[in-house]
Design a protein around this motif. Structure first.
Motif, PDB file in Angstrom:
ATOM      1  N   ILE A 151      45.614  17.072 117.881  1.00 29.18           N
ATOM      2  CA  ILE A 151      45.627  18.278 117.055  1.00 29.18           C
ATOM      3  C   ILE A 151      44.315  19.016 117.295  1.00 29.18           C
ATOM      4  O   ILE A 151      43.234  18.462 117.102  1.00 29.18           O
ATOM      5  N   SER A 153      42.526  22.200 115.787  1.00 28.92           N
ATOM      6  CA  SER A 153      42.662  23.137 114.672  1.00 28.92           C
ATOM      7  C   SER A 153      41.300  23.406 114.060  1.00 28.92           C
ATOM      8  O   SER A 153      40.293  22.780 114.412  1.00 28.92           O
ATOM      9  N   GLU A 162      42.178  29.224 111.999  1.00 25.64           N
ATOM     10  CA  GLU A 162      43.317  28.539 111.403  1.00 25.64           C
ATOM     11  C   GLU A 162      44.632  28.944 112.065  1.00 25.64           C
ATOM     12  O   GLU A 162      45.510  28.115 112.298  1.00 25.64           O
ATOM     13  N   THR A 165      45.932  27.078 115.521  1.00 26.74           N
ATOM     14  CA  THR A 165      46.177  25.631 115.583  1.00 26.74           C
ATOM     15  C   THR A 165      47.122  25.301 116.732  1.00 26.74           C
ATOM     16  O   THR A 165      48.135  25.963 116.936  1.00 26.74           O
ATOM     17  N   PHE A 167      49.184  22.009 118.700  1.00 30.64           N
ATOM     18  CA  PHE A 167      49.631  20.623 118.740  1.00 30.64           C
ATOM     19  C   PHE A 167      49.937  20.242 120.183  1.00 30.64           C
ATOM     20  O   PHE A 167      50.653  20.961 120.877  1.00 30.64           O
ATOM     21  N   ARG A 169      51.749  17.160 121.444  1.00 32.69           N
ATOM     22  CA  ARG A 169      52.443  15.965 120.968  1.00 32.69           C
ATOM     23  C   ARG A 169      52.749  15.005 122.120  1.00 32.69           C
ATOM     24  O   ARG A 169      53.101  15.422 123.221  1.00 32.69           O
ATOM     25  N   THR A 475      46.746   9.793 105.980  1.00 31.53           N
ATOM     26  CA  THR A 475      48.014   9.824 106.691  1.00 31.53           C
ATOM     27  C   THR A 475      49.092   9.321 105.738  1.00 31.53           C
ATOM     28  O   THR A 475      48.830   8.490 104.862  1.00 31.53           O
ATOM     29  N   LYS A 485      52.654  12.119 108.560  1.00 28.86           N
ATOM     30  CA  LYS A 485      51.906  13.363 108.432  1.00 28.86           C
ATOM     31  C   LYS A 485      50.410  13.078 108.336  1.00 28.86           C
ATOM     32  O   LYS A 485      49.997  11.996 107.925  1.00 28.86           O
ATOM     33  N   GLY A 507      44.890  20.974 104.528  1.00 31.87           N
ATOM     34  CA  GLY A 507      45.444  20.963 105.886  1.00 31.87           C
ATOM     35  C   GLY A 507      46.686  20.089 105.944  1.00 31.87           C
ATOM     36  O   GLY A 507      46.707  18.991 105.365  1.00 31.87           O
ATOM     37  N   ARG A 508      47.723  20.542 106.637  1.00 28.10           N
ATOM     38  CA  ARG A 508      48.970  19.780 106.772  1.00 28.10           C
ATOM     39  C   ARG A 508      49.408  19.783 108.235  1.00 28.10           C
ATOM     40  O   ARG A 508      49.570  20.837 108.848  1.00 28.10           O
ATOM     41  N   TYR A 509      49.610  18.588 108.782  1.00 25.51           N
ATOM     42  CA  TYR A 509      50.043  18.446 110.173  1.00 25.51           C
ATOM     43  C   TYR A 509      51.185  17.433 110.188  1.00 25.51           C
ATOM     44  O   TYR A 509      50.986  16.248 109.886  1.00 25.51           O
ATOM     45  N   GLU A 510      52.376  17.904 110.537  1.00 31.85           N
ATOM     46  CA  GLU A 510      53.590  17.120 110.336  1.00 31.85           C
ATOM     47  C   GLU A 510      54.293  16.805 111.653  1.00 31.85           C
ATOM     48  O   GLU A 510      53.878  17.248 112.717  1.00 31.85           O
TER      49      GLU A 510
END
Length: 525
Positions: A151, A153, A162, A165, A167, A169, A475, A485, A507-510
């Motif tokens: 991540i 960000s 912001e 951001t 990802f 993966r 997490t 998450k 902050g939210r990363y899913e």
């Protein structure tokens, strides 16, 4: 007579041949070619790793419908396994091959199903690195193998807004075309001079990759000057950044690696002054820059150990005076389950009784020379703190007396003071319906991350602040959906440990599997 008959037969054969009309020149048919055009587009391109490459060729064959043409795009070269990326005419796919100054070949094969005739075209693709500073997230989807994502960000990456951001993966498996064997226990990114490494420990293996590329380098015994006999049981790592030394704990023994002159290999494991067998469970570097010192805890003798200045062995603490809060050379029948850095570079260690449910927190000073009486600074009883026997993570603050721990559903704060009896206050309750259960807790230590906090004086209702030592990372995992998450929660008041109440600016990363480890991907000195 016989001779006349032979001549007669030959004459008749000649007459028959002269009467035959050759139609062969009229039977062949010109096969129309498959046409591949790129409409003036370059056939040599550069792209950042994991970015999407789009190519829109014009492909046709006169007299053959598009339904009778098939397409195959595959990439090859630079030891990357030949991989089919698409079977569509228009190519629009992310490129995960490792960065390399030598171009890869992207091969387009078009097949006419009516004749099996094929046409080929080649595009040269140079891949450059897009990976950098951020948060490494290790997860598992099957409970047996692992993968690593990145991540980038505002929370974890310098200079990133912001809205920008990014990802990346499943970076590891995308680059190497296989998962990690086992579940990730620890990760350590290390850049010093011209040496840069990312070491990944699973419960079965040790991997080394480049933190900019994630391509496999070496693993297991290839990382040691002297191979380790028997099974490898990796435990954890620590980094003495100022001196450029990395320590790897395997089978309870600590192996140092000095990165000077680009060295990539670990030396033989370190000895204790008494040459006794030891089993390190926890270790950490306390302090910053020149004043940082590495410590470890030996489960065999229930003692603290300090790495010597030559980083090739441990120091023995003086015999301690009687009547102290605890004896650093023998804390008793307790297991160390957490080690972190507290205020004024104090070494904070959580102990659990080997038998029973006794918990306590040891605070040990690291700035003064050992006199035999000045190391223990606090012995805080945790046994009566709510949910302590179900804690899934702990976090100490290097800039405050706050101490945090998390259970499956809450985060608690302990304000440490002179009293050895402490009270834990609940500061956060997870939304189980949305996020599931908390699985880990850590303090953000990276220098450049930023976070949003509520502000009554700002026109937007919030302001942005430095996140170092002021942001908790938890997490979570929801069993019913199989989703993990990463959530970041600002600490808005030190000492009391008050957390940001407005969850909309957390902050939210899913979209992960079950997360087993998060770590800072440091890619600069």
């Amino acid at each position: 007579m016989k001779r006349i008959s032979i001549f007669l037969l030959l004459y008749m054969a000649f007459v028959a041949m002269s009467c035959y009309e050759d139609h062969s020149a009229k039977d062949f048919k010109i096969i129309k070619p498959i046409v591949i055009e790129f409409a003036g587009a370059e056939t040599a391109v550069k792209i950042f790793q994991f970015d999407t490459l789009e190519i829109n060729p014009i492909i046709y064959k006169n007299g053959v419908s598009d339904e009778n043409l098939t397409y195959e795009w595959k990439i090859q070269g630079n030891e990357y396994p030949e991989t089919v990326l698409s079977n569509k005419m228009t190519f629009r796919e992310p490129i995960s091959a490792a960065p390399n100054s030598t171009a890869y070949d992207l091969i387009l094969t078009v097949t006419d199903k009516t004749t099996d005739i094929q046409e080929f075209s080649r595009i040269s693709v140079t891949v450059e690195s897009s990976l950098g500073e951020g948060l490494l997230v290790a997860d598992t989807r099957d409970g047996e193998t692992g993968d690593v994502s990145l991540i980038m960000s505002m929370n974890f990456t310098r200079g990133l807004l912001e809205k920008n951001t990014r990802f990346y993966r499943n970076v590891y498996s995308s680059v190497n075309q296989h998962n990690l064997n086992g579940l990730v226990k620890d990760m350590q990114s290390f850049v010093k001079s011209d040496s840069r490494t990312l070491t990944i420990l699973t419960d079965k293996d040790i991997y080394r990759v480049d933190p900019f590329e994630f391509a496999d380098w070496e693993m297991n015994n290839d990382l040691f000057f002297v191979p380790i006999d028997g099974d490898l049981q990796p435990k954890n790592m620590m980094l003495w950044d100022y001196w450029g030394v990395e320590f790897l704990n395997v089978n309870g023994k600590v192996y140092p690696r000095n990165s000077s002159w680009g060295n990539l290999y670990y030396n033989f494991y370190m000895y204790t002054p008494d040459l006794a067998d030891y089993d390190v469970s926890q270790m950490i570097v306390c302090g910053t820059y020149y004043y940082a010192v590495p410590y470890a805890f030996d489960e065999n003798k229930n003692r603290f150990l300090q790495v010597n200045s030559r980083y090739d062995g441990f120091l023995q603490f003086r015999e301690q005076n009687p009547g102290l809060l605890f004896d650093v050379n023998n804390v008793g029948a307790y297991d160390a389950i957490y080690m972190g850095e507290g205020e004024n570079a104090q070494l904070m260690t959580v102990f659990k009784a080997e038998k029973g449910n006794d918990y306590w927190l040891a605070a040990m000073q690291t700035k003064e020379e050992d006199t035999g009486s000045n190391l223990p600074k606090g012995r805080y009883v945790l046994t009566n703190c709510p949910g302590i026997n179900e804690a899934v993570g702990f976090a100490a603050s290097p800039i405050s007396t706050d101490f945090y721990y998390a259970t499956k559903d809450q985060i608690y704060t302990i304000a440490l003071g002179d009293s050895q009896n402490v009270t834990a206050e609940s500061r956060y309750i997870v939304d189980r319906e949305r996020d599931g259960e908390i699985t880990s807790l850590t303090m953000w230590r990276g220098e450049y991350g930023r976070m949003n906090v509520s502000s009554e004086t700002s026109s937007t209702g919030m302001t942005t602040q430095n996140a170092q030592y002021r942001m908790l990372i938890i997490t979570t995992y929801k069993e019913s959906t199989g989703e993990g998450k990463v959530l970041t929660i600002p600490i808005v008041k030190l000492t009391s440990g008050t957390l940001e109440p407005n969850r909309e600016i957390h902050g939210r990363y899913e979209g992960f599997g079950r997360i087993t480890k998060v770590a800072y991907n440091k890619v600069g000195n």
